[in-house]
Design a protein around this motif. Structure first.
Motif, PDB file in Angstrom:
ATOM      1  N   GLU A 119       5.477  18.649   7.696  1.00 42.43           N
ATOM      2  CA  GLU A 119       5.826  17.929   6.468  1.00 42.43           C
ATOM      3  C   GLU A 119       5.477  16.456   6.637  1.00 42.43           C
ATOM      4  N   PRO A 120       4.182  16.122   6.507  1.00 44.45           N
ATOM      5  CA  PRO A 120       3.764  14.735   6.743  1.00 44.45           C
ATOM      6  C   PRO A 120       4.363  13.761   5.735  1.00 44.45           C
ATOM      7  N   TRP A 121       4.606  12.590   6.213  1.00 41.78           N
ATOM      8  CA  TRP A 121       5.279  11.589   5.385  1.00 41.78           C
ATOM      9  C   TRP A 121       4.379  10.935   4.346  1.00 41.78           C
ATOM     10  N   GLU A 122       5.057  10.387   3.359  1.00 37.98           N
ATOM     11  CA  GLU A 122       4.458   9.484   2.381  1.00 37.98           C
ATOM     12  C   GLU A 122       5.257   8.206   2.519  1.00 37.98           C
ATOM     13  N   TYR A 123       4.572   7.079   2.523  1.00 35.29           N
ATOM     14  CA  TYR A 123       5.299   5.826   2.628  1.00 35.29           C
ATOM     15  C   TYR A 123       4.574   4.709   1.902  1.00 35.29           C
ATOM     16  N   ILE A 124       5.344   3.667   1.643  1.00 26.87           N
ATOM     17  CA  ILE A 124       4.762   2.437   1.131  1.00 26.87           C
ATOM     18  C   ILE A 124       4.968   1.391   2.211  1.00 26.87           C
ATOM     19  N   TYR A 125       4.033   0.479   2.287  1.00 22.73           N
ATOM     20  CA  TYR A 125       4.222  -0.584   3.259  1.00 22.73           C
ATOM     21  C   TYR A 125       3.663  -1.895   2.751  1.00 22.73           C
ATOM     22  N   ALA A 126       4.247  -2.949   3.276  1.00 17.05           N
ATOM     23  CA  ALA A 126       3.823  -4.307   2.947  1.00 17.05           C
ATOM     24  C   ALA A 126       3.373  -4.973   4.232  1.00 17.05           C
ATOM     25  N   ILE A 174       6.155  -3.795   7.109  1.00 20.72           N
ATOM     26  CA  ILE A 174       7.381  -3.032   6.873  1.00 20.72           C
ATOM     27  C   ILE A 174       6.985  -1.762   6.130  1.00 20.72           C
ATOM     28  N   HIS A 175       7.400  -0.607   6.650  1.00 23.73           N
ATOM     29  CA  HIS A 175       7.084   0.698   6.064  1.00 23.73           C
ATOM     30  C   HIS A 175       8.369   1.355   5.580  1.00 23.73           C
ATOM     31  N   PHE A 176       8.353   1.894   4.352  1.00 26.37           N
ATOM     32  CA  PHE A 176       9.497   2.613   3.796  1.00 26.37           C
ATOM     33  C   PHE A 176       9.048   4.039   3.478  1.00 26.37           C
ATOM     34  N   ILE A 177       9.722   5.019   4.064  1.00 25.90           N
ATOM     35  CA  ILE A 177       9.335   6.416   3.910  1.00 25.90           C
ATOM     36  C   ILE A 177       9.952   6.973   2.635  1.00 25.90           C
ATOM     37  N   ILE A 178       9.097   7.490   1.743  1.00 30.50           N
ATOM     38  CA  ILE A 178       9.586   8.005   0.470  1.00 30.50           C
ATOM     39  C   ILE A 178       9.619   9.530   0.417  1.00 30.50           C
ATOM     40  N   ASN A 179       8.977  10.188   1.388  1.00 31.30           N
ATOM     41  CA  ASN A 179       8.998  11.651   1.432  1.00 31.30           C
ATOM     42  C   ASN A 179       8.457  12.111   2.777  1.00 31.30           C
ATOM     43  N   GLY A 180       8.910  13.280   3.227  1.00 29.98           N
ATOM     44  CA  GLY A 180       8.392  13.878   4.446  1.00 29.98           C
ATOM     45  C   GLY A 180       8.953  13.279   5.718  1.00 29.98           C
ATOM     46  N   TYR A 181       8.219  13.543   6.818  1.00 24.54           N
ATOM     47  CA  TYR A 181       8.658  13.144   8.150  1.00 24.54           C
ATOM     48  C   TYR A 181       7.495  12.541   8.926  1.00 24.54           C
ATOM     49  N   ILE A 203       0.838  -1.198   0.000  1.00 22.39           N
ATOM     50  CA  ILE A 203       0.000   0.000   0.000  1.00 22.39           C
ATOM     51  C   ILE A 203       0.872   1.247   0.000  1.00 22.39           C
ATOM     52  N   PHE A 204       0.423   2.266  -0.745  1.00 24.20           N
ATOM     53  CA  PHE A 204       1.036   3.592  -0.718  1.00 24.20           C
ATOM     54  C   PHE A 204       0.122   4.493   0.103  1.00 24.20           C
ATOM     55  N   GLU A 205       0.710   5.289   0.979  1.00 26.49           N
ATOM     56  CA  GLU A 205      -0.094   6.234   1.748  1.00 26.49           C
ATOM     57  C   GLU A 205       0.594   7.591   1.774  1.00 26.49           C
TER      58      GLU A 205
END
Length: 90
Positions: A67-74, A30-37, A10-12
């Motif tokens: 600066e809210p984060w954007e992340y993908i997670y599995a 598992i979450h990977f942060i792609i932008n923000g904090y 999922i992308f959020e």
């Protein structure tokens, strides 16, 4: 040890209005942060960081207010396919 099988990916993109969650996790993710904090258990994380949550653990996490984060997670629901997530959605 069980294998991690990604049932959903999922992308959020969070908004600054999104509440911090303090929840019990019924599955591994598992979450990977792609932008923000954002914050995990009161530790500030940023682009390029990742965090994992193990099954049956409690976690507090949420986006930064400026600066809210954007992340993908599995998620590995470990056989719970078709079940509801923590917020009761299907």
């Amino acid at each position: 040890m069980n294998d991690l099988v990604a049932y959903r990916m999922i992308f959020e993109k969070c908004t600054s209005e999104k509440d911090t969650k303090n929840i019990f996790m019924p599955h591994t993710s598992i979450h990977f942060i792609i932008n923000g904090y954002g914050y995990v258990n009161d530790v500030k994380l940023s682009k390029g960081d990742f965090f994992s949550v193990t099954k049956n653990s409690k976690i507090k996490y949420g986006p930064d207010s400026e600066e809210p984060w954007e992340y993908i997670y599995a998620e590995d629901t470990n056989g719970a396919r078709g079940g509801a997530d923590n917020e009761g959605r299907r």
